[in-house]
Design a protein around this motif. Structure first.
Motif, mmCIF file in Angstrom:
data_model
loop_
_atom_site.group_PDB
_atom_site.id
_atom_site.type_symbol
_atom_site.label_atom_id
_atom_site.label_comp_id
_atom_site.label_asym_id
_atom_site.label_seq_id
_atom_site.Cartn_x
_atom_site.Cartn_y
_atom_site.Cartn_z
ATOM 1 N N CYS A 45 -26.291 -13.315 -47.984
ATOM 2 C CA CYS A 45 -25.790 -14.514 -48.668
ATOM 3 C C CYS A 45 -25.284 -15.528 -47.655
ATOM 4 O O CYS A 45 -24.714 -15.161 -46.634
ATOM 5 C CB CYS A 45 -24.641 -14.140 -49.610
ATOM 6 S SG CYS A 45 -25.168 -13.135 -50.999
ATOM 7 N N ALA A 46 -25.481 -16.824 -47.977
ATOM 8 C CA ALA A 46 -25.056 -17.885 -47.057
ATOM 9 C C ALA A 46 -23.535 -17.996 -47.009
ATOM 10 O O ALA A 46 -22.857 -17.755 -48.003
ATOM 11 C CB ALA A 46 -25.650 -19.211 -47.511
ATOM 12 N N VAL A 47 -23.029 -18.349 -45.822
ATOM 13 C CA VAL A 47 -21.625 -18.749 -45.690
ATOM 14 C C VAL A 47 -21.628 -20.264 -45.829
ATOM 15 O O VAL A 47 -22.075 -20.965 -44.935
ATOM 16 C CB VAL A 47 -21.044 -18.338 -44.314
ATOM 17 C CG1 VAL A 47 -19.649 -18.907 -44.137
ATOM 18 C CG2 VAL A 47 -21.047 -16.827 -44.166
ATOM 19 N N ASP A 48 -21.202 -20.766 -46.984
ATOM 20 C CA ASP A 48 -21.289 -22.196 -47.236
ATOM 21 C C ASP A 48 -20.083 -22.656 -48.053
ATOM 22 O O ASP A 48 -20.078 -22.558 -49.284
ATOM 23 C CB ASP A 48 -22.588 -22.502 -47.998
ATOM 24 C CG ASP A 48 -22.733 -23.988 -48.319
ATOM 25 O OD1 ASP A 48 -21.873 -24.781 -47.874
ATOM 26 O OD2 ASP A 48 -23.704 -24.340 -49.002
ATOM 27 N N PRO A 49 -19.045 -23.187 -47.380
ATOM 28 C CA PRO A 49 -17.812 -23.564 -48.078
ATOM 29 C C PRO A 49 -18.017 -24.712 -49.065
ATOM 30 O O PRO A 49 -17.169 -24.946 -49.921
ATOM 31 C CB PRO A 49 -16.855 -23.968 -46.947
ATOM 32 C CG PRO A 49 -17.657 -24.060 -45.712
ATOM 33 C CD PRO A 49 -18.977 -23.409 -45.937
ATOM 34 N N SER A 50 -19.164 -25.420 -48.964
ATOM 35 C CA SER A 50 -19.348 -26.559 -49.868
ATOM 36 C C SER A 50 -20.107 -26.161 -51.145
ATOM 37 O O SER A 50 -20.284 -26.969 -52.052
ATOM 38 C CB SER A 50 -20.109 -27.670 -49.136
ATOM 39 O OG SER A 50 -21.428 -27.224 -48.868
ATOM 40 N N ALA A 51 -20.565 -24.907 -51.217
ATOM 41 C CA ALA A 51 -21.359 -24.478 -52.387
ATOM 42 C C ALA A 51 -20.483 -24.361 -53.639
ATOM 43 O O ALA A 51 -19.278 -24.134 -53.549
ATOM 44 C CB ALA A 51 -22.021 -23.136 -52.080
ATOM 45 N N ASP A 52 -21.086 -24.522 -54.803
ATOM 46 C CA ASP A 52 -20.358 -24.338 -56.057
ATOM 47 C C ASP A 52 -19.868 -22.896 -56.148
ATOM 48 O O ASP A 52 -20.513 -21.989 -55.619
ATOM 49 C CB ASP A 52 -21.272 -24.636 -57.247
ATOM 50 C CG ASP A 52 -21.497 -26.128 -57.403
ATOM 51 O OD1 ASP A 52 -20.645 -26.913 -56.914
ATOM 52 O OD2 ASP A 52 -22.528 -26.523 -57.980
ATOM 53 N N PRO A 53 -18.723 -22.674 -56.862
ATOM 54 C CA PRO A 53 -18.161 -21.326 -56.946
ATOM 55 C C PRO A 53 -19.181 -20.289 -57.427
ATOM 56 O O PRO A 53 -19.987 -20.558 -58.320
ATOM 57 C CB PRO A 53 -17.031 -21.469 -57.970
ATOM 58 C CG PRO A 53 -16.648 -22.908 -57.911
ATOM 59 C CD PRO A 53 -17.907 -23.662 -57.567
ATOM 60 N N ASN A 54 -19.144 -19.128 -56.798
ATOM 61 C CA ASN A 54 -19.952 -17.972 -57.196
ATOM 62 C C ASN A 54 -21.457 -18.226 -57.203
ATOM 63 O O ASN A 54 -22.186 -17.694 -58.025
ATOM 64 C CB ASN A 54 -19.484 -17.457 -58.567
ATOM 65 C CG ASN A 54 -18.062 -16.920 -58.480
ATOM 66 O OD1 ASN A 54 -17.756 -16.112 -57.601
ATOM 67 N ND2 ASN A 54 -17.192 -17.395 -59.353
ATOM 68 N N THR A 55 -21.918 -19.060 -56.249
ATOM 69 C CA THR A 55 -23.360 -19.275 -56.104
ATOM 70 C C THR A 55 -23.910 -18.558 -54.864
ATOM 71 O O THR A 55 -25.118 -18.382 -54.751
ATOM 72 C CB THR A 55 -23.710 -20.768 -56.014
ATOM 73 O OG1 THR A 55 -22.940 -21.366 -54.965
ATOM 74 C CG2 THR A 55 -23.422 -21.485 -57.317
ATOM 75 N N CYS A 56 -23.025 -18.187 -53.927
ATOM 76 C CA CYS A 56 -23.483 -17.463 -52.731
ATOM 77 C C CYS A 56 -23.020 -16.018 -52.859
ATOM 78 O O CYS A 56 -22.127 -15.577 -52.130
ATOM 79 C CB CYS A 56 -22.905 -18.080 -51.462
ATOM 80 S SG CYS A 56 -23.330 -19.806 -51.234
ATOM 81 N N VAL A 57 -23.604 -15.300 -53.813
ATOM 82 C CA VAL A 57 -23.129 -13.935 -54.076
ATOM 83 C C VAL A 57 -24.312 -13.005 -54.388
ATOM 84 O O VAL A 57 -25.395 -13.456 -54.752
ATOM 85 C CB VAL A 57 -22.143 -13.898 -55.277
ATOM 86 C CG1 VAL A 57 -20.853 -14.611 -54.929
ATOM 87 C CG2 VAL A 57 -22.776 -14.509 -56.521
ATOM 88 N N CYS A 58 -24.074 -11.702 -54.207
ATOM 89 C CA CYS A 58 -25.077 -10.690 -54.512
ATOM 90 C C CYS A 58 -24.318 -9.384 -54.804
ATOM 91 O O CYS A 58 -23.099 -9.343 -54.640
ATOM 92 C CB CYS A 58 -26.048 -10.520 -53.338
ATOM 93 S SG CYS A 58 -25.341 -9.650 -51.943
#
Ligand code: ZN
Ligand code: MN
Length: 475
Positions: free
Chosen positions: A27-40
């Motif tokens: 999963c990407a480390v992306d502080p600007s992403a919408d909540p709970n979109t960089c998860v698995c």
């Protein structure tokens, strides 16, 4: 602080590492992403999901250890630290217990002109947890942060004043930014400090009972919290009370620390090796390769600028403050060979433009080669300072080559004596009063005439030629 007490401070600093992906999953480390979109399933902590170690996180931690003079453990492993918290659904954090990646080391700090080394205990590599949000009617958890690689840098109880602690975190951040291991962004929580603080009567053999202040992420808050907490503990002792071992939080609005919970001892965490992860072994050749690529540290650069280039201590500190500016400065110097001029231009004009534009120096239109060219034109007396500022502004606005700009706009300083003679004659003819005053011995009149010549030449006449020429024409 009361003279009868000594404070002792130790810091644990959590630093988010600059990796593209998380520590156990892709999963990407992306502080600007919408909540709970960089998860698995792995970073959400689903039962049975298997972690796979991110090698880049290991490299960045080892490189940090090398920069801080630690011994690197070629053999290390990860352990489970059990506790319950809503931002960590596995109910354990994967961290390192008795075989951290880095051991010992130290960081030089400077307080009130005196330098000393703060000893480090260890650096270990672990995972960050999710982030809780509290709204009016409900709470939420954002798992984007869960599984961000985090290194924890632990000092010995080696600091004694809030100023020393501030110098330590400032210097630590600078070194880590030089190493390119973290974004180092405080507002984003890339760097968070836990402070262990105790006080004891001066000269006491045993340290006092410590309190821990959690998660400081501003330097100013860290300093204020320490000033407050040291004073609080002294007052408790003075009034006959007893310090309890506990975790406290800093309330920045009220300016106080408040008790959160009584601190667990380490045996409460039930550490044991994580059975899902292989032990880490770093080959000697890999360590040697990483070591060979280490950057020169800010302190070393600063010292080199003072000793080898003869720059003042203050200037050297400004130039070496970030690796980007220091590299840029050295490129200018390489291009023109004039250390003092390179330093003056970078510290003055270039950093002013950086400040005004909010752009990093590497993104400016003016390049180090262009500034070096500009300095060479000044040193060769092809242009004067006034013209140089004009050319600099053009280079900032449009980029380009200073030689070409000077030629195309006819900005070169006029050193051709017949051309200057013509301006001198014009100035003399147009200012009979000044000529008369000069002949009566008034030197100020000469300055006025020089000014007229410069004006007629639109600032391009070489002043070193104008003055003698005026004198000889009027004698
Ligand atoms: Zn994931
Ligand atoms: Mn930790």
């Amino acid at each position: 602080m009361s003279a009868r007490y000594t404070a002792t401070i130790g810091l644990e600093t959590h630093v988010q590492l600059k990796t593209r992906t998380k520590i156990w999953c892709g999963c990407a480390v992306d502080p600007s992403a919408d909540p709970n979109t960089c998860v698995c399933p792995v970073c959400l902590g689903y039962p049975g999901a298997l972690p796979v170690l991110n090698a880049e996180a290991v490299r960045l931690t080892a490189v940090s250890g090398m920069l801080l003079g630690c011994r690197i453990n070629a053999d290390s492993k990860h352990d489970r630290k059990s506790y319950f918290y809503p931002d960590m659904p596995k109910n354990y954090q994967i961290t390192q217990y008795d075989q951290p990646l880095c051991i010992g080391g130290g960081l030089e700090i400077e307080v009130a002109g005196a330098r000393r080394v703060v000893r480090l205990n260890r650096i270990h590599l672990e995972e960050d947890v999710a982030k809780n949000f509290h709204f009016d009617q409900s709470s939420g958890v954002d798992f984007n942060r869960a599984g961000t690689p985090l290194m924890e840098i632990v000092t010995e109880a080696d600091l004694h004043t809030p100023d020393e602690a501030l110098a330590y975190v400032t210097s630590l951040r600078q070194v880590l930014l030089y190493g390119g291991v973290t974004e180092g962004n405080l507002e984003e929580g890339n760097l968070r400090c836990d402070l262990n603080v105790s006080v004891a009567p001066e000269g006491a053999e045993k340290l006092g009972t410590k309190a821990e202040i959690k998660n400081m992420n501003t330097f100013r808050g860290l300093h204020r919290a320490l000033v407050y907490e040291i004073q609080r503990q002294i007052q408790v002792l003075e009034s006959g009370g007893r310090i309890v071992q506990e975790t406290r939080r800093w309330d920045d609005d009220l300016g106080v620390t408040q008790s959160m919970r009584v601190k667990e001892d380490s045996h409460d965490y039930r550490y044991f090796p994580d059975p899902d992860l292989m032990p880490i072994r770093i080959p000697a050749a890999t360590l040697a390769e990483w070591r060979a690529a280490l950057p020169e540290l800010p302190q070393a650069r600063r010292d080199r600028y003072v000793k080898a280039l003869g720059l003042p201590e203050y200037d050297a500190g400004v130039l070496a403050a970030t690796r980007e500016v220091a590299d840029w400065f050295e490129d200018v110097l390489r291009g023109c060979g004039n250390a003092k001029a390179s330093s003056n231009w970078v510290m003055g004009e270039v950093l002013r433009v950086v400040g005004e534009s909010g752009r990093p120096v590497g993104e400016l239109k003016i390049t180090p080669a262009a500034l070096a060219g500009l300095i060479k034109l000044i040193d060769a007396k092809t242009i004067n300072q006034t013209t140089a500022k004009e050319v600099f502004a053009l280079l900032v606005a449009e980029g380009g080559d200073p030689d070409a700009i000077v030629k195309a706009k006819g900005l070169g300083q006029v050193s051709d004596s017949s051309a200057i003679e013509a301006f001198v004659d014009q100035a003399i003819a147009a200012n009979p009063k000044s000529v008369e005053s000069f002949k009566e011995g008034k030197e100020a009149a000469l300055q006025h005439l020089v000014g007229q010549v410069m004006k007629l030449s639109r600032g391009k006449a070489n002043p070193a030629m104008v003055i003698p020429m005026l004198r000889s024409r009027m004698s």
